[in-house]
Enzyme design. Structure first.
Site, PDB file in Angstrom:
ATOM      1  N   LYS A   1       0.835  -1.208   0.000  1.00 39.02           N
ATOM      2  CA  LYS A   1       0.000   0.000   0.000  1.00 39.02           C
ATOM      3  C   LYS A   1       0.872   1.262   0.000  1.00 39.02           C
ATOM      4  O   LYS A   1       2.059   1.204   0.351  1.00 39.02           O
ATOM      5  CB  LYS A   1      -0.934  -0.019   1.216  1.00 39.02           C
ATOM      6  CG  LYS A   1      -0.232  -0.034   2.552  1.00 39.02           C
ATOM      7  CD  LYS A   1      -1.207  -0.390   3.656  1.00 39.02           C
ATOM      8  CE  LYS A   1      -0.526  -0.302   5.013  1.00 39.02           C
ATOM      9  NZ  LYS A   1      -1.350  -0.880   6.075  1.00 39.02           N
TER      10      LYS A   1
ATOM     11  N   TYR B   1      13.173  31.484   3.940  1.00 42.23           N
ATOM     12  CA  TYR B   1      11.917  32.116   4.368  1.00 42.23           C
ATOM     13  C   TYR B   1      11.963  32.507   5.840  1.00 42.23           C
ATOM     14  O   TYR B   1      12.501  31.768   6.673  1.00 42.23           O
ATOM     15  CB  TYR B   1      10.755  31.146   4.171  1.00 42.23           C
ATOM     16  CG  TYR B   1      10.331  30.976   2.732  1.00 42.23           C
ATOM     17  CD1 TYR B   1       9.925  32.075   1.970  1.00 42.23           C
ATOM     18  CD2 TYR B   1      10.324  29.715   2.148  1.00 42.23           C
ATOM     19  CE1 TYR B   1       9.524  31.902   0.649  1.00 42.23           C
ATOM     20  CE2 TYR B   1       9.921  29.536   0.830  1.00 42.23           C
ATOM     21  CZ  TYR B   1       9.527  30.639   0.088  1.00 42.23           C
ATOM     22  OH  TYR B   1       9.130  30.465  -1.206  1.00 42.23           O
TER      23      TYR B   1
END
Ligand SMILES: *Cc1c(COP(=O)(O)O)cnc(C)c1O
Length: 721
Positions: free
Chosen positions: A384, A611
């Site tokens: 998965k 940032y």
């Protein structure tokens, strides 16, 4: 395929096959024995071309080929070669009066597609057409059915070749073949001849990859017996005089089958050069035949070089081999270096940020887990979330080649994807699927988990027979029938459209060895087996049973089950760095996460990076910019020195905030780092390791989450495929 596993035998036999083709066109024994010549050139040498086709199939035809890239590359390469060969033989065509025929254009098309513009060139269009047919058949039908279909085509071919005498006697068949021979001169072509050998070659490759092998003795005996039978067949057909052509025999098939398997025993290093030589010999030898004739005439040696068939053969062979080797060496001398420096495809994807998969380690983990399992228990590989970020295609194909025959996925989409990769065997959908998608479950032969009684009834109403596993909730309180719901579960076994193939539960605290958690887990296990007993008492035949996921196996290895659903352990890691388990397996991480330095710059004291100006330099510094960010799955909360990457065997801290697509590291204290260097975020470099578990831990999560988020944008490269 790496050097260790190269099939030297296949490469080497190409040379023998090329020489056999020369015998077909020079008849070395013609001047001493007619039967001997027939036997050599029309029986023994008939193995040469099928061998070339099988060798192509061996490297090209795969049940797991999800993309057509390799096929296109093969077609392109062969088409170019065909074009060049046609051009090279144009002078001979001109000399032969090829262009003065009446129906020039239709003849040309026929020759281009089937017969070749020069007699031996038919092989090139045949291998292209045959590869297309074989590839498509295997892709659509799988190997077994593709083999049956191509055997059918071969049979049609046989009746137009060595067995034509039979077809001629039957009205319908003879009309069919008369029409067929309007389109192609022989049935020995890309439709009726080539596909079956390409499919057989691909089958041999898949079997070899799975480690399935016949013994040397069986291969030898098989080859001996089928060769004997083929010889009898050839001589008999010739005696009966029913051959129209003599390329195709019934016993050629088993002969080739055993020959290839015998050659697989010879392993060693790659012999790319021999491959090229053999190909060149094949292409140029007719020219050498003309050359030898010319030479003989000029030198007045006709009685030796032409009348004496053996000397003729030797002269042509020596000239062909010599010229081919010389041409190949000249070519590599001139262009070899350029080709090497242009090896971009090998590093493609390694120019930004990427995942490196070590499939040898994946295979090792499969073996390790299997060793830890109870006898009779099978591994169910949990695939998965893109195989926990590792890449579903690469991992599924790899483990399925090791004979893993059960898989688990989270959704129908994931299940279908696995099928599209050619994965056979059981695929269990662990999560919810809308009952209206029952048709897809059936069509793709997926097994659905029943999450409760109501769901079972809805699914049963869809009037599609669907395979299911009953899930039992023994304490996780997520999906599943209540552990007391004996009555309801028993009813599921009677539902007409549900085929119950398994029953399972999931442990919610199997990773912990705390006394309280162990007690809880044992309770879960106890109530699951208790439920099975009650079902048995009602006369229900218990289907496949499974309980353990990775930690279930590592901490409770003694449980008697039919499957272990292993996810995280299969990928060679544990969920958290400090985890201890009762069973300590030697698991090896499959995934590495890397990026590349694209820019090195200097900043002054007081200048900030990134940032929010979250990093300010306290000294003059050197920083490196790496093109990987949280958009690639590296969590943003690992910003500002939480983690270090390893570059050139030195740990360097991430500074400032991680951006979506880039991040910066401080390399002021490191030596010799420059643009192009590789930065390791998970994996090994210069004796230093960064583990995924450590990264996950620092990010406040578990390895499972971190890995499964290494999603879409990262390129995956594999070693050991
Ligand atoms: C994901 C999952 C697994 C695999 O778990 P691991 O701990 O990664 O081995 C097993 N069973 C179920 C029901 C799952 O959802």
């Amino acid at each position: 395929m790496n050097d260790r596993t190269a099939y030297t035998g296949i490469d080497e036999f190409r040379l023998a096959a090329a020489l056999l083709v020369i015998t077909i066109h020079t008849s070395p024994l013609a001047s001493c024995s007619e039967t001997g010549d027939f036997f050599l050139t029309r029986v023994i040498a008939r193995m040469a071309v099928p061998f070339f086709l099988m060798a192509s199939g061996f490297f090209l035809i795969s049940q797991y080929a999800c993309d057509a890239g390799r096929l296109w590359a093969f077609l392109k390469k062969t088409a170019v070669l065909y074009g060049i060969s046609i051009a090279v033989y144009l002078p001979l065509n001109l000399y032969n009066g090829y262009f003065s025929g009446k129906h020039f254009l239709p003849e040309l098309i026929k020759d281009l597609v089937f017969d070749g513009t020069m007699y031996h060139l038919w092989y090139l269009p045949a291998s292209m057409l045959g590869a297309g047919i074989a590839w498509y058949a295997v892709r659509r039908l799988g190997f077994k059915k593709a083999l049956i279909v191509t055997l059918g085509l071969y049979t049609v071919g046989l009746l137009g070749d060595s067995y034509y005498g039979i077809a001629e006697k039957l009205q319908i068949l003879s009309v069919f073949y008369q029409n067929l021979f309007e389109i192609t001169d022989y049935t020995r072509n890309g439709i009726f001849f080539a596909p079956v050998f390409l499919v057989m070659g691909g089958m041999a490759a898949e079997e070899a990859a799975r480690g399935e092998r016949l013994s040397l003795r069986i291969c030898g005996a098989g080859l001996g017996i089928s060769f004997l039978l083929m010889s009898c067949e050839g001589l008999l057909l010739r005696k009966l005089g029913i051959q129209r052509h003599d390329s195709m025999y019934l016993f050629l098939l088993p002969c080739m089958y055993f020959l290839l398997r015998l050659l697989l025993f010879r392993r060693g290093s790659r012999k790319e050069r021999i491959r090229t030589w053999a190909l060149l010999i094949y292409i140029i030898h007719p020219m050498m035949i003309v050359g030898v004739r010319l030479l003989a005439k000029l030198a007045g040696l006709e009685s030796l070089l032409i009348q004496n068939s053996l000397a003729h053969f030797l002269a042509v062979s020596i000239l062909s081999v010599g010229c081919s080797i010389a041409a190949a060496e000249l070519y590599t001398g001139l262009y070899g270096k350029k080709k090497n420096s242009g090896k971009h495809s090998a590093v493609q994807g390694k120019d930004r940020a990427w995942i490196e998969l070590d499939l040898d380690n994946l295979r090792h983990n499969v073996t390790e887990l299997r060793r830890a399992m109870q006898p009779g228990c099978e591994l169910m590989a949990v695939m998965k979330a893109e195989s926990y970020g590792h890449g579903m295609y690469e991992t599924a194909v790899c483990v399925s080649r090791m004979g893993v025959n059960a898989f688990a996925a989270a959704s129908v989409e994931e299940g279908i994807r696995l099928r599209r990769f050619g994965i056979s065997g059981e695929i269990l959908i662990l999560g919810y699927t809308d009952p209206e998608r029952a048709g897809e479950l059936r069509r793709y032969d997926l097994t659905q988990t029943l999450i409760d009684y109501r769901y079972a009834r809805l699914l049963n109403r869809q009037r599609q027979t669907v395979k299911v596993h009953v899930k039992v909730d023994t304490g996780m309180h997520r999906l599943g029938f209540g552990k007391e719901a004996v009555e309801q579960i028993a009813q599921v076994f009677t539902m007409k459209n549900l085929k119950v193939c398994g029953i399972y539960t999931h442990l919610c605290t199997a990773d912990s060895l705390e006394a309280e958690d162990v007690r809880y887990t044992k309770q879960q296990i106890g109530s699951f087996y208790g439920l099975l007993e009650k079902l048995k008492e009602r006369g229900i035949v218990i289907p496949k049973v499974h309980i353990q996921s990775s930690y279930g196996l590592l901490n409770y290895p003694e449980l008697p089950c039919d499957y272990v659903r292993a996810g995280i352990a299969l990928y060679g890691v544990l969920s958290a760095p400090g985890d201890r388990t009762r069973l300590e397996l030697n698991l090896r991480p499959v995934l590495s996460l890397k990026s590349k330095v694209v820019l090195v710059r200097k900043i002054r004291t007081g200048e900030s990076v990134g940032y929010g100006r979250a990093f300010t330099a306290e000294r003059d510094s050197r920083i490196a910019v790496l093109p990987m960010g949280y958009g690639d799955g590296l969590p943003r909360n690992l910003s500002c020195g939480r983690i270090q990457a390893v570059i050139r065997g030195q740990r360097v801290p991430v500074i400032g905030r991680i951006c979506m697509d880039q991040l910066m590291v401080d390399i002021t204290d490191a030596q010799g780092i420059s643009v192009g260097d590789v930065a390791v975020f998970v994996g090994w470099d210069g004796g230093l390791e960064v583990t995924a578990a450590d990264l996950a831990d620092r990010s406040g999560t578990i390895t499972n989450e971190l890995l499964s988020r290494l999603g879409g944008r990262l390129v995956r490269t594999t070693a050991g495929m």
